[in-house]
Write a protein that holds these residues in place. Structure first.
Motif, mmCIF file in Angstrom:
data_model
loop_
_atom_site.group_PDB
_atom_site.id
_atom_site.type_symbol
_atom_site.label_atom_id
_atom_site.label_comp_id
_atom_site.label_asym_id
_atom_site.label_seq_id
_atom_site.Cartn_x
_atom_site.Cartn_y
_atom_site.Cartn_z
ATOM 1 N N LEU A 166 -11.817 -34.241 -2.424
ATOM 2 C CA LEU A 166 -11.803 -32.784 -2.493
ATOM 3 C C LEU A 166 -12.124 -32.323 -3.908
ATOM 4 O O LEU A 166 -11.805 -32.995 -4.897
ATOM 5 N N LYS A 167 -12.752 -31.168 -4.032
ATOM 6 C CA LYS A 167 -13.143 -30.651 -5.349
ATOM 7 C C LYS A 167 -11.940 -30.473 -6.271
ATOM 8 O O LYS A 167 -12.060 -30.540 -7.489
ATOM 9 N N LEU A 168 -10.780 -30.242 -5.667
ATOM 10 C CA LEU A 168 -9.559 -30.039 -6.441
ATOM 11 C C LEU A 168 -9.267 -31.211 -7.368
ATOM 12 O O LEU A 168 -8.709 -31.032 -8.457
ATOM 13 N N PHE A 169 -9.674 -32.421 -6.968
ATOM 14 C CA PHE A 169 -9.326 -33.613 -7.729
ATOM 15 C C PHE A 169 -10.464 -34.114 -8.609
ATOM 16 O O PHE A 169 -10.416 -35.236 -9.118
ATOM 17 N N LYS A 170 -11.500 -33.314 -8.772
ATOM 18 C CA LYS A 170 -12.548 -33.556 -9.764
ATOM 19 C C LYS A 170 -13.141 -34.962 -9.663
ATOM 20 O O LYS A 170 -12.971 -35.805 -10.541
ATOM 21 N N ALA A 171 -13.831 -35.224 -8.556
ATOM 22 C CA ALA A 171 -14.436 -36.534 -8.343
ATOM 23 C C ALA A 171 -15.391 -36.882 -9.480
ATOM 24 O O ALA A 171 -16.114 -36.021 -9.996
ATOM 25 N N THR A 172 -15.386 -38.142 -9.868
ATOM 26 C CA THR A 172 -16.242 -38.612 -10.952
ATOM 27 C C THR A 172 -17.699 -38.627 -10.513
ATOM 28 O O THR A 172 -18.020 -39.155 -9.443
ATOM 29 N N PRO A 173 -18.623 -38.047 -11.292
ATOM 30 C CA PRO A 173 -20.050 -38.091 -10.929
ATOM 31 C C PRO A 173 -20.550 -39.534 -10.864
ATOM 32 O O PRO A 173 -20.077 -40.397 -11.604
ATOM 33 N N VAL A 174 -21.485 -39.791 -9.961
ATOM 34 C CA VAL A 174 -22.012 -41.148 -9.805
ATOM 35 C C VAL A 174 -22.612 -41.649 -11.117
ATOM 36 O O VAL A 174 -22.510 -42.837 -11.440
ATOM 37 N N SER A 175 -23.184 -40.758 -11.889
ATOM 38 C CA SER A 175 -23.786 -41.159 -13.161
ATOM 39 C C SER A 175 -22.744 -41.626 -14.177
ATOM 40 O O SER A 175 -23.087 -42.287 -15.161
ATOM 41 N N LYS A 176 -21.477 -41.279 -13.951
ATOM 42 C CA LYS A 176 -20.402 -41.673 -14.871
ATOM 43 C C LYS A 176 -19.548 -42.813 -14.335
ATOM 44 O O LYS A 176 -18.500 -43.127 -14.902
ATOM 45 N N TYR A 177 -19.962 -43.420 -13.225
ATOM 46 C CA TYR A 177 -19.244 -44.581 -12.706
ATOM 47 C C TYR A 177 -19.245 -45.697 -13.753
ATOM 48 O O TYR A 177 -20.203 -45.867 -14.523
ATOM 49 N N PHE A 178 -18.182 -46.491 -13.765
ATOM 50 C CA PHE A 178 -18.071 -47.720 -14.564
ATOM 51 C C PHE A 178 -18.265 -47.468 -16.059
ATOM 52 O O PHE A 178 -18.855 -48.287 -16.765
ATOM 53 N N ASP A 179 -17.746 -46.353 -16.554
ATOM 54 C CA ASP A 179 -17.965 -46.011 -17.965
ATOM 55 C C ASP A 179 -16.659 -45.554 -18.609
ATOM 56 O O ASP A 179 -16.089 -44.524 -18.234
ATOM 57 N N ASP A 180 -16.189 -46.319 -19.587
ATOM 58 C CA ASP A 180 -14.975 -45.959 -20.331
ATOM 59 C C ASP A 180 -15.141 -44.660 -21.101
ATOM 60 O O ASP A 180 -14.172 -43.922 -21.320
ATOM 61 N N GLN A 181 -16.352 -44.374 -21.531
ATOM 62 C CA GLN A 181 -16.602 -43.252 -22.418
ATOM 63 C C GLN A 181 -16.239 -41.908 -21.786
ATOM 64 O O GLN A 181 -16.022 -40.931 -22.489
ATOM 65 N N PHE A 182 -16.166 -41.876 -20.474
ATOM 66 C CA PHE A 182 -15.822 -40.639 -19.783
ATOM 67 C C PHE A 182 -14.339 -40.307 -19.934
ATOM 68 O O PHE A 182 -13.941 -39.158 -19.780
ATOM 69 N N TYR A 183 -13.502 -41.338 -20.266
ATOM 70 C CA TYR A 183 -12.051 -41.118 -20.343
ATOM 71 C C TYR A 183 -11.424 -41.537 -21.671
ATOM 72 O O TYR A 183 -10.342 -41.068 -22.011
ATOM 73 N N TRP A 184 -12.065 -42.422 -22.408
ATOM 74 C CA TRP A 184 -11.455 -43.015 -23.597
ATOM 75 C C TRP A 184 -12.301 -42.755 -24.838
ATOM 76 O O TRP A 184 -13.502 -42.567 -24.756
ATOM 77 N N GLU A 185 -11.645 -42.810 -26.005
ATOM 78 C CA GLU A 185 -12.351 -42.793 -27.265
ATOM 79 C C GLU A 185 -12.842 -44.222 -27.535
ATOM 80 O O GLU A 185 -12.040 -45.132 -27.774
ATOM 81 N N VAL A 186 -14.147 -44.413 -27.457
ATOM 82 C CA VAL A 186 -14.724 -45.747 -27.610
ATOM 83 C C VAL A 186 -15.888 -45.709 -28.588
ATOM 84 O O VAL A 186 -16.471 -44.648 -28.828
ATOM 85 N N SER A 187 -16.218 -46.857 -29.105
ATOM 86 C CA SER A 187 -17.408 -46.986 -29.965
ATOM 87 C C SER A 187 -18.142 -48.237 -29.546
ATOM 88 O O SER A 187 -17.575 -49.336 -29.518
ATOM 89 N N PHE A 188 -19.383 -48.083 -29.174
ATOM 90 C CA PHE A 188 -20.200 -49.226 -28.717
ATOM 91 C C PHE A 188 -21.156 -49.651 -29.808
ATOM 92 O O PHE A 188 -21.627 -48.838 -30.582
#
Length: 401
Positions: free
Chosen positions: A379-401
């Motif tokens: 449901l939109k209420l729970f802000k589903a992760t976009p497919v383009s952001k799957y498998f990516d720490d950068q969407f949730y964490w402070e990271v440096s690659f």
């Protein structure tokens, strides 16, 4: 990107704080002292189970090259929330059915073991869910799992230690049902892959699980030595078989880490259902061999045939790592029950139907409630992760690659 971070700042912290406030309030009213009955759980055994779920499963899911922070971090987050929820749910069911309370160490141990189902389910949707969805999935699954286990204990008269072993079966099929409601990642996604470093960390988790699995299977049973003995031999044979099949099934005749990562644990999953009733180690060894064969061959068949046909993406292969070995273990329990009670034909039919009923009830509840949970989480209420952001720490964490 900043807008997405603000969205989670406005939802995740407040959900966690609200849940924790509710837990503290319920603990105040429901828990007094340390219980009344003896536990049968030693502190070293409790430590083994705790290490297994926190360290073992935490590192087990770190095989994605850009999702290591989330795999270990979110595992810890849902674990600490889920253990509290598990203890409260079981206490409410104890009060409802007027059962004798258990002491604190056994309560916590069973709460940790219940969380194995949630962590296994998380593996099926690994990299595709956000923290808000994971927390809600954890709460729902823990409640439903305990209700399913209570049905097995109360109406089908299954011992508590045996019904707890259904965590693998329940977790795998609940997770698969939830995963069916999430979009598949792009076939060309570079983030849906591993590196030698991430595979090494994941193998470290496998080693933790392998070492502590005998404690997981034996912590609640009376005859611990027999269960430990049978579990260890099943794990040993499944590990040997995994190395053999890995060489035989790869084109270049080399070991494949993905096979070792999954199949070495299959024996522990399978034998957990019947380890208490296996009288000879060679039976446990055969089950370990069959479990490893099913895992390795199942990974080929499911990933190439079944999953694409069902449009199902099983992110970490929980179906062939935990689901199929769990099915084998449940069926092996029925076969051993038939052999043991062959002379008593009057009660044999009832025992077989009961065991099959437990098996079918567990999978059915997991699939139905998992499918419904997956619909709710999208449901939109729970802000589903976009497919383009799957498998990516950068969407949730402070990271440096």
């Amino acid at each position: 990107m900043p807008a997405n971070y603000r969205n989670f700042r406005n939802s995740v912290p407040w959900l966690i704080l609200s849940l924790e406030a509710l837990f503290i309030l319920l603990f105040y009213f429901l828990f007094s002292g340390d219980g009344t009955s003896g536990s049968g759980v030693s502190y070293p055994a409790f430590q083994d189970v705790n290490h297994m779920v926190v360290f073992g499963f935490g590192f087990f899911l770190t095989f994605l090259k850009r999702y290591g922070f989330s795999s270990t971090g979110f595992n810890l987050l849902i674990f600490v929330i889920g253990v509290q929820c598990s203890m409260l749910t079981e206490e409410l069911l104890f009060l409802l059915f007027q059962r004798t309370n258990q002491n604190g160490l056994k309560r916590i141990t069973k709460g940790i073991m219940s969380m194995a189902a949630v962590v296994i389910s998380t593996g099926a949707v690994l990299g595709k869910t956000n923290p808000l969805q994971l927390i809600l999935m954890t709460v729902v699954e823990i409640i439903v799992f305990h209700m399913s286990k209570c049905i097995n204990n109360t109406f089908l008269k299954v011992p508590d230690d045996t019904s707890m072993m259904h965590v693998h079966l329940f977790g795998a099929y609940f997770g698969l049902a939830v995963s069916s409601r999430f979009s598949e990642p792009s076939p060309r996604s570079e983030k849906n892959a591993s590196t030698p470093k991430s595979d090494l960390f994941s193998m470290l988790g496998t080693l933790f699980l392998w070492v502590f699995w005998p404690s997981f299977n034996s912590v609640l049973v009376t005859n611990k030595r027999k269960v430990i003995y049978n579990t260890y031999f099943a794990l040993a044979v499944s590990a040997v078989t995994a190395f053999v099949l890995s060489v035989l099934t790869t084109k270049d005749g080399k070991f494949r880490m993905a096979h070792i990562h999954s199949a070495v644990l299959a024996g522990g999953v399978t034998v957990g259902y019947a380890a208490h009733s296996i009288e000879y180690p060679w039976i446990a060894m055969i089950l370990g061999l069959l479990a490893s064969v099913i895992t390795v061959l199942g990974s080929h068949c499911l990933q190439r045939c079944l999953n694409p046909a069902l449009q199902l993406h099983d992110a970490s292969g929980v179906h062939f790592t935990f689901g199929l070995p769990g099915v084998l273990g449940a069926l092996a329990e029925v076969v051993l029950l038939v052999i043991k009670n062959w002379s008593n034909l009057q009660s044999l039919g009832y025992l077989v139907v009961t065991q099959l009923g437990v098996f079918c009830q567990t999978i059915s509840v997991a699939l139905v409630t998992g499918f419904i949970t997956g619909l709710i989480l999208n449901l939109k209420l729970f802000k589903a992760t976009p497919v383009s952001k799957y498998f990516d720490d950068q969407f949730y964490w402070e990271v440096s690659f």
